[in-house]
Design a protein around this motif. Structure first.
Motif, PDB file in Angstrom:
ATOM      1  N   THR A  47       0.851  -1.347  -0.007  1.00 27.34           N
ATOM      2  CA  THR A  47       0.091  -0.022   0.020  1.00 27.34           C
ATOM      3  C   THR A  47       0.820   1.285   0.062  1.00 27.34           C
ATOM      4  N   LEU A  48       1.986   1.030   0.160  1.00 30.03           N
ATOM      5  CA  LEU A  48       3.128   2.183   0.410  1.00 30.03           C
ATOM      6  C   LEU A  48       4.020   2.414  -0.943  1.00 30.03           C
ATOM      7  N   GLY A  49       4.545   1.663  -1.373  1.00 29.08           N
ATOM      8  CA  GLY A  49       5.410   1.463  -2.302  1.00 29.08           C
ATOM      9  C   GLY A  49       5.520   0.080  -2.943  1.00 29.08           C
ATOM     10  N   VAL A  50       6.300  -0.070  -4.057  1.00 24.09           N
ATOM     11  CA  VAL A  50       6.771  -1.315  -4.797  1.00 24.09           C
ATOM     12  C   VAL A  50       8.156  -1.844  -4.548  1.00 24.09           C
ATOM     13  N   VAL A  51       8.654  -2.875  -3.644  1.00 23.93           N
ATOM     14  CA  VAL A  51       9.919  -3.070  -3.764  1.00 23.93           C
ATOM     15  C   VAL A  51      10.401  -3.591  -4.887  1.00 23.93           C
ATOM     16  N   THR A  52      11.739  -3.147  -5.128  1.00 25.02           N
ATOM     17  CA  THR A  52      12.229  -3.428  -6.489  1.00 25.02           C
ATOM     18  C   THR A  52      13.451  -4.322  -6.097  1.00 25.02           C
ATOM     19  N   GLU A  53      14.072  -3.995  -4.961  1.00 23.59           N
ATOM     20  CA  GLU A  53      15.228  -4.854  -4.662  1.00 23.59           C
ATOM     21  C   GLU A  53      15.380  -4.730  -3.123  1.00 23.59           C
ATOM     22  N   ALA A  54      16.039  -5.659  -2.352  1.00 25.42           N
ATOM     23  CA  ALA A  54      16.201  -5.941  -1.136  1.00 25.42           C
ATOM     24  C   ALA A  54      17.518  -6.326  -0.538  1.00 25.42           C
ATOM     25  N   THR A  55      17.803  -5.741   0.393  1.00 23.02           N
ATOM     26  CA  THR A  55      19.335  -6.590   1.222  1.00 23.02           C
ATOM     27  C   THR A  55      18.658  -7.277   2.377  1.00 23.02           C
ATOM     28  N   VAL A  56      18.764  -8.382   2.573  1.00 32.07           N
ATOM     29  CA  VAL A  56      18.435  -9.230   3.384  1.00 32.07           C
ATOM     30  C   VAL A  56      19.760  -9.740   4.404  1.00 32.07           C
ATOM     31  N   ARG A  57      19.418 -10.145   5.641  1.00 32.50           N
ATOM     32  CA  ARG A  57      20.244 -10.669   6.585  1.00 32.50           C
ATOM     33  C   ARG A  57      20.254 -12.375   6.479  1.00 32.50           C
ATOM     34  N   LEU A  58      21.195 -13.112   6.501  1.00 32.21           N
ATOM     35  CA  LEU A  58      21.259 -14.413   6.511  1.00 32.21           C
ATOM     36  C   LEU A  58      21.867 -14.991   7.884  1.00 32.21           C
ATOM     37  N   VAL A  59      21.230 -16.087   8.370  1.00 33.81           N
ATOM     38  CA  VAL A  59      21.682 -16.558   9.727  1.00 33.81           C
ATOM     39  C   VAL A  59      22.462 -17.915   9.445  1.00 33.81           C
ATOM     40  N   PRO A  60      23.183 -18.402  10.537  1.00 35.39           N
ATOM     41  CA  PRO A  60      23.793 -19.756  10.387  1.00 35.39           C
ATOM     42  C   PRO A  60      22.780 -21.128  10.440  1.00 35.39           C
ATOM     43  N   LEU A  61      22.884 -22.090   9.631  1.00 37.75           N
ATOM     44  CA  LEU A  61      22.191 -23.147   9.608  1.00 37.75           C
ATOM     45  C   LEU A  61      22.595 -23.883  11.049  1.00 37.75           C
ATOM     46  N   PRO A  62      21.545 -24.601  11.639  1.00 38.78           N
ATOM     47  CA  PRO A  62      21.845 -25.577  12.906  1.00 38.78           C
ATOM     48  C   PRO A  62      22.903 -26.366  12.396  1.00 38.78           C
TER      49      PRO A  62
END
Length: 1004
Positions: free
Chosen positions: A254-269
């Motif tokens: 409702t506010l904007g269209v995402v065109t790219e994102a930088t996301v965090r990754l976490v270690p697998l167990p």
């Protein structure tokens, strides 16, 4: 706009469109490089998501990049047309539907831009499917923390829009907790990069926040790890870092269209272990969940016994109660109890500590990945499984029946209050005469539930509204959030004042106006929403018929999973081959739904849009078992084709293949091996309406029934062997081998005394009237058999396993067995003979297991490769086959998927490439990887034919030993073999009966 990068696209110019819509489509086509599709099919496919709601768009655009998104927004803004961004279309609140232009971000904007394992970050585009990101991160020991049950098809953009969470949120949080920055575009075309310290804030937003700090500090409930409802404006408080990206998450487009994102990754167990804790009931499990959080679990998922139905392979082992017993419903691997908590931990030591600390009735510690996957599959399928409730009716007595729907899918309360909340929620359901099956993220206090609302009648919808208002009051009374995972959408946004008060909800509207003053992005969602009982997708839909059946599809899109696939599943081979929504089970269900409504698809049963979508349905029946709600697209296709070609001269419009392949049993009975010269002619395929890329199956010199009639047996019959068309005319060696094995097991064999046919080819080509006539004649023959049995008394072993004193009917061809088990009683529901015969049908392996349990098969001791027939997987089950193979020393498993030939499908024009692509999904890779000397097994004639063609047997002059004589293998008549891939020369598949018979002959 980039008018120099034009793309021909699709704008549905043949459709009747209003002049303004036609101008919009033309301008979009000129402006963007991606596809523009305003056709009936494109609109019908996007009227719905996974919610109860429906909105009809003007058209769709699949942008190629951010510049295309900007161009779409510019054109739509000029026309005053709303824009809705759509990913996998699995939203449950209606957020992925819209009345303007729908942006399909999955087609081109689905890339992984970069992955930095040292920084533990990834840059993604919005259409990237979550599992593709997880696959890319796994080699580095990393993953993306949020993991909703739709992880195999949901997109990162959709997860950002809804602030998705998943089972591991107790450890890794929501999507908002794992987003570093966002590139977004507003309806007015502003490109913003959102981050902390107010980075990227649109003009006026921070001033608005500054004037309302007191309201933001006091207006949000505390102690809620799953507060997804409304805008997360408290993330903009100074003490929280003025985090623009976090605040944007959950804004539902409702506010904007995402065109790219930088996301965090976490270690697998390092060593994931699944601890399943059994409790007396759901409330006891909910009361215990919060107390387990101190032990650092990665998941605390809960479900009760009323959700768990049917069997699934499990794997217990070790730990207190590990692997003991079985839950109600026969699900192995679950400990004793009426409800369970699924707790994943890292390491066996953590598992032991958790088991000791838990006040549980019983526990299972599951270390093996296969066992863990089997148990997690129950939980992941719950969103669909919970929609099918046995028995019961809605309060109004019509419409709702035993079906359950979203609406109150994911509310959340503080974890410590979950048990009390669930007890009151169950009481509220009882007060309203409703039923639901709660399950979900108990460690976060988040509950999923599907409820058997009657959404088909006016009174039912009013009842739905009254309940929604009452349960919102209950959630708020417990300090909870109306949405704990999937957002508010239309389903709950109207009730937000109950949770936040009018002042804070008014501030939501002011924020929307700062971001989107024109109101062009996803209007009617979250801010100034439509009523929760408005625009329901059931309105106007007939209460009976294919449209009513198709409406069972709730849109969770398990059929929309990218290939290549793994495991035993089949659904949906055509989507895996094409990647097009209209060729998924969900897409076809949506088109049938719209056909029944008649607003978008207006031609009813004559609809070419529906026919084209169903054309690539292989009738594999995979959806019947793999779809969580049991959609049976093969049955819907058969009925559609039957009605599509009905009426005067309708038979002239049918494809020629319907008359040749569809009536194959008739032609084989009439002409037999005399067909071989005709099939060898160069023009035979085209004359028959078939593709010239296929070689024609060769008719055997002698039928199985004629061979059987000339032999004598001293044994009284214990079973009736079904002489299906394929075995009788095309592969009699399979029938002879089966008789050899069954008699070696001490079982007398007889055949029906008359011509029988299950009607499979008539059903698959939608000739249901002919199918019923064929089935009726067959039942006359089989009823005579039954009366004869009753008059003679039981023979040795007769009736074992049949439950009715009638000899079991053993069917060697899986597709014929499936037709007798399912299509026969469904097409002749008023004929008791149909149900009796269906109940007596056994597969070859089932018959041996039930009638000769002490018999020891020859010990062959060799590896196997090949494929479980799709109908066997979907309808019959392969447990008896697996056990028989193990006893015979045939090591290894068979692949899932569909071979791609699927009876007449692979022979029809225009299907060859899709047919081969389906084989490339699992079957051909499994054959390439088969160990030296592996026995290739395929019980279905189509499967053996496909392997023969694509694995090298189908070239004239290169048949394997014995094939030319008709003794072993079907062989092929003249004509060039298809140009498909070759795996290994001379590879040949056989029925399990052939392999066992050979072992007996060779003295194993």
């Amino acid at each position: 706009m980039r008018r120099g990068l034009r793309h021909p696209g699709l704008v549905g110019t043949h459709e009747k469109q209003a002049p303004e819509t036609a101008r919009l489509a033309a301008e979009l086509r000129a402006a963007v490089a991606g596809e523009v599709d305003f056709s009936t099919t494109a609109r019908a496919l996007t009227t719905m998501d996974a919610s109860n709601y429906r909105r009809v768009p003007a058209g769709t655009v699949a942008p190629r990049d951010a510049d295309d998104v900007a161009a779409v927004l510019e054109v739509c803004r000029a026309h005053g047309t709303p824009v809705v961004a759509r990913g996998g279309g699995t939203s449950i609140g209606g957020q992925a539907t819209g009345t303007g232009v729908v942006l399909d971000l999955t087609r081109h904007m689905a890339g992984l831009v970069s992955l930095d394992p040292e920084e533990r970050t990834a840059v993604v585009r919005p259409g990237l499917v979550l599992d593709r990101l997880r696959d890319a991160a796994r080699p580095y020991g990393l993953t993306f923390g949020p993991d909703p049950s739709t992880h195999s098809r949901c997109t990162l953009g959709g997860m950002i829009g809804n602030n998705a969470c998943g089972a591991h949120s107790v450890a890794w949080g929501t999507t908002a907790d794992n987003v570093r920055s966002l590139d977004v575009m507003t309806y007015r075309g502003d490109r913003l990069t959102l981050g902390r310290e107010g980075r990227g804030a649109p003009p006026g937003l921070l001033d608005l926040v500054g004037r309302n700090l007191a309201l933001l500090r006091t207006g949000y409930p505390e102690g809620l790890p799953r507060r997804i409802s409304g805008y997360a404006l408290d993330a903009l408080l100074p003490e929280r870092g003025v985090d623009m990206a976090r605040s944007f998450c959950g804004s539902e487009g409702t506010l904007g269209v995402v065109t790219e994102a930088t996301v965090r990754l976490v270690p697998l167990p390092a060593e994931p272990v699944l601890v399943v804790l059994g409790y007396a009931d759901e409330s006891a499990a909910a009361d215990a969940a919060a107390g387990l959080l101190a032990y650092g679990p990665l998941t605390v998922e809960g479900m009760a016994a009323d959700l768990v139905r049917g069997g699934v392979g499990g794997g217990g082992g070790g730990g207190r109660g590990g692997g003991r017993g079985s839950a109600p419903g026969g699900v192995s691997g679950l400990p004793r109890g009426g409800a369970w908590l699924f707790c994943e931990v890292d390491g066996e030591g953590a598992a032991r500590r958790l088991v000791r600390a838990a006040d549980a009735l019983d526990a299972a510690v599951v270390r093996e990945p296969a066992g863990q996957r089997a148990l997690w599959r129950i939980r992941e399928d719950a969103a669909g499984t919970a929609t099918r409730m046995p028995g019961g009716t809605s309060r109004t007595g019509s419409g709702g029946g035993g079906e359950a729907w979203p609406g109150w899918e994911d509310c959340a309360v503080p974890p410590a209050r979950l048990g009390a909340y669930l007890r009151e929620f169950r009481a509220l359901l009882a007060e309203f005469g409703l039923r639901g099956v709660p399950y979900g993220h108990f460690g976060d206090g988040c509950v999923h539930v599907r409820i058997d609302f009657d959404l088909w009648t006016g009174e039912g919808v009013r009842h739905f509204r009254r309940f929604s208002e009452a349960v919102a009051d209950l959630v708020v009374a417990h300090g909870g959030s109306l949405s704990g995972e999937h957002g508010d959408g239309q389903a709950r946004a109207e009730l937000l004042p109950k949770m936040y008060g009018e002042e804070l909800v008014g501030l939501f509207g002011a924020v929307k106006d700062v971001w989107d003053p024109d109101g062009g992005l996803n209007p009617g969602m979250l801010v100034r929403p439509r009523r929760l009982d408005e625009g329901l997708r059931f309105t106007g839909l007939p209460l009976v018929g294919v449209g009513r059946e198709a409406a069972r599809c709730v849109g969770v899109a398990k059929c929309r999973v990218e290939g290549p696939s793994t495991g035993p599943g089949v659904m949906c081979p055509s989507y895996r081959a094409t990647g097009e929504e209209r060729h998924s089970t969900r897409g076809r269900a949506r088109l049938l739904h719209e056909m029944a409504l008649g607003e978008v698809v207006t031609d009813g049963w004559r609809s070419e849009e529906v026919r084209e979508a169903l054309d690539l349905c292989l009738s594999c029946k995979g959806c019947r078992s793999d779809c969580p709600v049991g959609i049976d697209m093969a049955a819907y296709k058969a009925e559609f084709l039957d009605r599509h070609y009905a009426g005067p001269l309708g038979f002239l419009r049918r494809p020629r293949s319907h008359w040749t392949m569809g009536r194959l049993p008739h032609w084989l009975d009439l002409f037999g091996r005399a067909l071989n010269p005709a099939l060898g002619l160069p023009f035979a395929a085209r004359w028959a309406g078939l593709t010239p890329e296929r070689t024609m199956p060769r008719v055997a010199d002698r039928t199985f029934t004629s061979w059987f009639a000339e032999r004598a047996s001293a044994r009284p019959p214990a079973l009736t062997l079904w002489p299906d068309t394929f075995t009788d005319h095309l592969a009699p060696e399979v029938g002879r081998a089966a008789v050899r094995v069954l008699e070696a097991a001490g079982l007398g064999v007889t055949l029906p005394r008359g011509r029988v046919c299950c009607g499979l080819t008539y059903v698959s080509t939608g000739q249901l009237g002919a199918a019923r006539r064929v089935m009726g004649r067959m039942l006359d023959v089989m009823e005579g058999e039954r009366e004869g049995q009753e008059g003679q008394g039981k023979g040795a072993g007769a009736g074992a396993g049949s439950g009715g004193g009638v000899r079991p009917v053993v069917v060697l061809e899986p597709s014929c067995a499936a037709t007798l088990r399912t299509d026969l009683p469904e097409l002749l529901p008023d004929d008791p003979r149909a149900a009796r015969l269906a109940a007596s049908v056994r597969t070859f392996a089932e018959a041996l297991e039930a009638l000769a349990p002490e018999w020891e098969p020859p010990r062959l001791d060799r590896p196997v490769a090949g494929q479980t027939h799709c109908h066997q997987h979907a309808v019959l089950g392969d447990g008896a086959d697996r056990r028989l193979r193990e006893r015979a020393g045939l090591r290894g498993g068979l692949s899932g998927g569909c071979c791609g030939l699927a009876g007449n499908f692979g022979f029809e024009p225009g299907h060859y490439e899709v047919s081969v692509a389906c084989a490339e999904d699992q079957l051909l890779p499994a054959l390439r990887e088969a160990p030296e000397g592996a026995e290739v097994l395929a019980d279905g004639f189509s499967c053996r034919t496909q392997i023969g063609e694509l694995a090298g047997e189908g070239v004239p002059g290169e048949r394997g030993s014995g094939a030319a004589s008709g003794e072993r293998g079907p062989g092929f008549a003249g004509g060039a073999a298809g140009a498909g891939p070759r795996v290994v020369r001379g590879l040949r598949a056989r029925h399990l009966a052939e392999v066992l018979a050979e072992g007996l002959e060779e003295g194993f």
